[in-house]
Design a protein around this motif. Structure first.
Motif, short mmCIF file in Angstrom:
data_model
loop_
_atom_site.label_atom_id
_atom_site.label_comp_id
_atom_site.label_asym_id
_atom_site.label_seq_id
_atom_site.Cartn_x
_atom_site.Cartn_y
_atom_site.Cartn_z
N MET A 5 0.85 -1.17 0.00
CA MET A 5 0.00 0.00 0.00
C MET A 5 0.90 1.23 0.00
O MET A 5 1.17 1.84 1.03
N SER A 6 1.43 1.58 -1.12
CA SER A 6 2.32 2.72 -1.19
C SER A 6 1.91 3.60 -2.33
O SER A 6 1.19 3.22 -3.22
N GLY A 7 2.42 4.81 -2.33
CA GLY A 7 2.09 5.75 -3.40
C GLY A 7 2.71 7.09 -3.13
O GLY A 7 3.33 7.32 -2.08
N HIS A 8 2.57 8.00 -4.08
CA HIS A 8 3.14 9.33 -3.95
C HIS A 8 2.38 10.12 -2.90
O HIS A 8 1.17 10.07 -2.82
N SER A 9 3.13 10.87 -2.09
CA SER A 9 2.51 11.65 -1.03
C SER A 9 1.70 12.79 -1.62
O SER A 9 2.12 13.47 -2.55
N SER A 10 0.50 13.01 -1.05
CA SER A 10 -0.37 14.10 -1.49
C SER A 10 -0.32 15.28 -0.53
O SER A 10 -1.10 16.22 -0.65
N TYR A 11 0.61 15.24 0.41
CA TYR A 11 0.71 16.31 1.40
C TYR A 11 1.25 17.59 0.77
O TYR A 11 2.28 17.57 0.07
N VAL A 12 0.57 18.70 1.00
CA VAL A 12 1.00 20.01 0.51
C VAL A 12 1.13 20.93 1.71
O VAL A 12 0.12 21.36 2.28
N PRO A 13 2.36 21.23 2.17
CA PRO A 13 2.52 22.08 3.35
C PRO A 13 2.05 23.50 3.09
O PRO A 13 2.16 24.02 1.96
N SER A 14 1.51 24.12 4.12
CA SER A 14 1.12 25.52 4.00
C SER A 14 2.36 26.39 3.97
O SER A 14 3.48 25.92 4.17
N ARG A 15 2.17 27.67 3.74
CA ARG A 15 3.31 28.57 3.62
C ARG A 15 4.03 28.75 4.96
O ARG A 15 3.48 28.50 6.01
N GLY A 16 5.25 29.20 4.91
CA GLY A 16 5.97 29.57 6.11
C GLY A 16 6.63 28.42 6.81
O GLY A 16 7.34 27.61 6.21
N ILE A 17 6.37 28.31 8.12
CA ILE A 17 7.07 27.37 8.98
C ILE A 17 6.88 25.93 8.55
O ILE A 17 7.80 25.11 8.65
N MET A 18 5.68 25.56 8.03
CA MET A 18 5.43 24.18 7.65
C MET A 18 6.26 23.77 6.44
O MET A 18 6.74 22.64 6.36
N GLN A 19 6.45 24.69 5.48
CA GLN A 19 7.31 24.40 4.33
C GLN A 19 8.76 24.25 4.77
O GLN A 19 9.48 23.36 4.30
N TRP A 20 9.18 25.14 5.68
CA TRP A 20 10.56 25.08 6.19
C TRP A 20 10.80 23.76 6.91
O TRP A 20 11.81 23.09 6.71
N LEU A 21 9.83 23.34 7.76
CA LEU A 21 9.97 22.10 8.50
C LEU A 21 9.91 20.89 7.59
O LEU A 21 10.67 19.93 7.75
N ASP A 22 9.03 20.93 6.57
CA ASP A 22 8.87 19.80 5.66
C ASP A 22 10.15 19.52 4.88
O ASP A 22 10.44 18.37 4.55
N ALA A 23 10.92 20.57 4.59
CA ALA A 23 12.16 20.41 3.84
C ALA A 23 13.29 19.85 4.71
O ALA A 23 14.29 19.35 4.19
N ARG A 24 13.13 19.90 6.04
CA ARG A 24 14.20 19.51 6.95
C ARG A 24 13.84 18.29 7.80
O ARG A 24 14.70 17.43 8.04
N LEU A 25 12.62 18.23 8.27
CA LEU A 25 12.14 17.09 9.06
C LEU A 25 10.67 16.90 8.73
O LEU A 25 9.80 17.48 9.39
#
Length: 431
Positions: A1-21
Motif C-alpha cells: 500500500m504505497s504511493g506518492h505523497s499528497s501532502y502540501v505544506p502551508s506557507r511559512g514554517i510548515m514548508q521550512w519544517l517539511d524540507a528539513r524534518l
C-alpha cells in the motif's frame, strides 16, 4: 500500500519544517490520506484502542513510579500512601491496574480477529510475528507489575512463576537466581522487577512502531481477505476509519471508566490487600485473569512424559502455547485468507475461542478433582487446532466463492450497484 505523497505544506514554517524534518508529512500520509479497505468492521478498531491504552499505561505508570518505593520493607505502605495521601493517587492506581486488564481484553480480541481474518498470511508474516512479540512483552510487563504492590498474591505469585525456571536442567537454577537476585523472593527481586516493569513498556512502544511500519508497508487486511485492486476498494483513513475508531474507543473508555470508578477491585484478588508474608502461604495461588488459560495448561501436565518430568512438561506446554503462535503463518495451508469463506474451519475457530475461555475458567479452579483432566483435554485441543486442524483442513476444505473485489463485496452486502460512495476520494493503491 504505497504511493506518492499528497501532502502540501502551508506557507511559512510548515514548508521550512517539511524540507528539513517532514514529520507533518509522515503524520498526514499515515493517518489522514492513508488508504484503507472500505469494508473494515469494528473488529479492526482494536489496534487503535491498544495504542490509546499503551499511552494510558505509560503515563499513569510514570506518575505512580514517582511515589512508589521499591523496597520490600515499605513497598506495601507506599502503595497505600499513593491511595490515601497522593492527590488523585487512588484514581491513577485504579486506572493503571484496570488498564492492564483492558489492555489484555483488547489484545485478545485483536489476536482472535487476526486469526479469523487471516491477517498473518503472506506478505504479512513479519507483521504477525511483531504482534506476538508485543504480546510476550506485555505478559512479562504485567507479571512484573503484579509483584510491585507486595501483597500476598504478589509475593507468592512471584515465587511460583520464577520457580518454573528450575524445571530446566543445568540452566534453570542460574536463571532463577538472576531473576530473584538471590535464592528467594526478597528486596533484590522487587528492585529488579520494578526496573524491568518501568523499562518494558518503552520497549513495547518501540516494537509497536515497527508493527505499524510493517502494517503500512503491506497494507491492511479486510473481512473478505481479498487484496486491494483499485482505488474503488479503498477510502482515506480520515475521516472514514478515524470516525469508526473514535466511536469504538469512546465505548471502550466508557466501560473502562465504569470499572475504575465503580468496580475498581473486581478483577483483582483480595489477598493482595494483605502485606506479603513469606511464612504464610495463601490457600489458593492464582495469577491475574489474563494469565489463567496458560496457568491451566501448566497445571494440566500431571504426569511424566518419558524423561521429561511433569514440572518441566507443564512449563514446556505453557511456553509452547505462545511459541506456536509464531508459526501460524506457515501452519495454515489454506489459500483462502478469511474464515468468513471457510464454513468448516469457522466451526473449529469458534471451538478454539470457547476452549480458551474454558481454559481460563479452569485456571481459576483448584488443581484437584476433575479440573486437571478437563484442563488436559482443553490443552490437547488448543495444540491440536494449530498443529492438526489448521494445516489439514486447509488442504481438504472446499471454501465458498470469494468476491471479485472489495467493492463487489460491499455492493453485494448493501444491494447496490455502480461506484461505491467515496471511491473517488481514495488515492490509487497497489494490492
Amino acid at each position: 500500500m504505497s504511493g506518492h505523497s499528497s501532502y502540501v505544506p502551508s506557507r511559512g514554517i510548515m514548508q521550512w519544517l517539511d524540507a528539513r524534518l517532514p514529520l507533518p508529512r509522515l503524520m498526514y500520509d499515515s493517518f489522514v490520506a492513508y488508504p484503507v479497505p472500505r469494508n473494515l468492521n469494528y473488529a479492526y478498531t482494536f489496534g487503535g484502542i491498544l495504542a490509546i491504552f499503551l499511552v494510558v499505561q505509560i503515563l499513569t505508570g510514570v506518575v505512580l513510579a514517582m511515589h512508589y518505593a521499591a523496597n520490600s520493607a515499605i513497598a506495601f505502605d507506599s502503595v497505600e500512601k499513593i491511595m490515601r495521601d497522593v492527590n488523585w493517587g487512588w484514581m491513577l492506581r485504579y486506572m493503571h491496574a484496570n488498564g492492564a486488564s483492558f489492555f489484555f481484553i483488547a489484545v485478545y480480541v485483536h489476536i482472535f480477529r487476526g486469526l479469523y481474518y487471516g491477517s498473518y498470511k503472506a506478505p504479512r508474516e513479519v507483521l504477525w510475528i511483531l504482534g506476538v512479540i508485543i504480546f510476550l512483552l506485555m505478559m512479562a510487563t504485567a507479571f512484573m507489575g503484579y509483584v510491585l504492590p507486595w501483597g500476598q498474591m504478589s509475593f507468592w505469585g512471584a515465587t511460583v512463576i520464577t520457580g518454573f525456571f528450575t524445571a530446566f536442567p543445568l540452566i534453570g537454577d542460574p536463571i532463577q537466581q538472576l531473576l530473584l537476585g538471590g535464592f528467594a523472593v526478597d528486596n533484590a527481586t522487587l528492585n529488579r522487577f520494578f526496573s524491568l516493569h518501568y523499562l518494558l513498556p518503552f520497549m513495547i512502544a518501540g516494537v509497536v512502531i515497527l508493527h505499524v511500519w510493517a502494517l503500512h508497508v503491506t497494507g491492511q487486511t479486510n473481512p473478505t481477505g481479498v487484496e486491494v485492486k483499485s482505488s474503488k476498494d479503498t477510502v482515506p483513513f480520515t475521516p472514514h476509519a478515524t470516525i469508526k475508531d473514535s466511536f469504538a474507543m469512546a465505548i471502550f473508555l466508557i466501560l473502562f471508566a465504569y470499572m475504575v470508578f465503580y468496580l475498581p477491585n473486581y478483577l483483582g484478588h483480595a489477598d493482595n490487600y494483605i502485606e506479603a508474608n513469606p511464612l504464610k502461604t495463601p490457600s489458593h495461588i492464582v495469577p491475574e485473569w489474563y494469565f489463567l488459560p496458560f496457568y491451566a495448561m501448566l497445571r494440566a501436565i500431571t504426569f511424566n512424559i518419558g524423561p521429561i518430568d511433569s514440572k518441566l512438561g507443564g512449563v514446556l506446554v505453557m511456553f509452547g502455547s505462545i511459541l506456536v503462535l509464531f508459526f501460524v503463518p506457515w501452519l495454515d495451508t489454506s489459500r483462502i485468507r478469511s474464515t468468513a469463506f471457510r464454513p468448516v474451519y469457522k466451526i473449529f475457530f469458534w471451538i478454539l475461542v470457547a476452549d480458551c475461555i474454558f481454559l481460563g475458567w479452569l485456571g481459576s479452579r483448584p488443581a484437584e478433582g476433575i479440573y486437571p483432566a478437563l484442563a488436559l483435554a482443553g490443552t490437547i485441543y488448543y495444540f491440536g487446532h494449530f498443529l492438526f486442524v489448521l494445516p489439514v483442513l486447509g488442504l481438504v476444505e472446499t471454501p465458498a466463492r470469494l468476491p471479485g473485489s472489495i467493492s463487489e463485496s460491499v455492493l453485494a452486502k448493501h444491494g447496490g450497484s455502480g461506484t461505491p460512495v467515496g471511491a473517488a476520494a481514495a488515492p490509487e493503491t497497489k494490492g
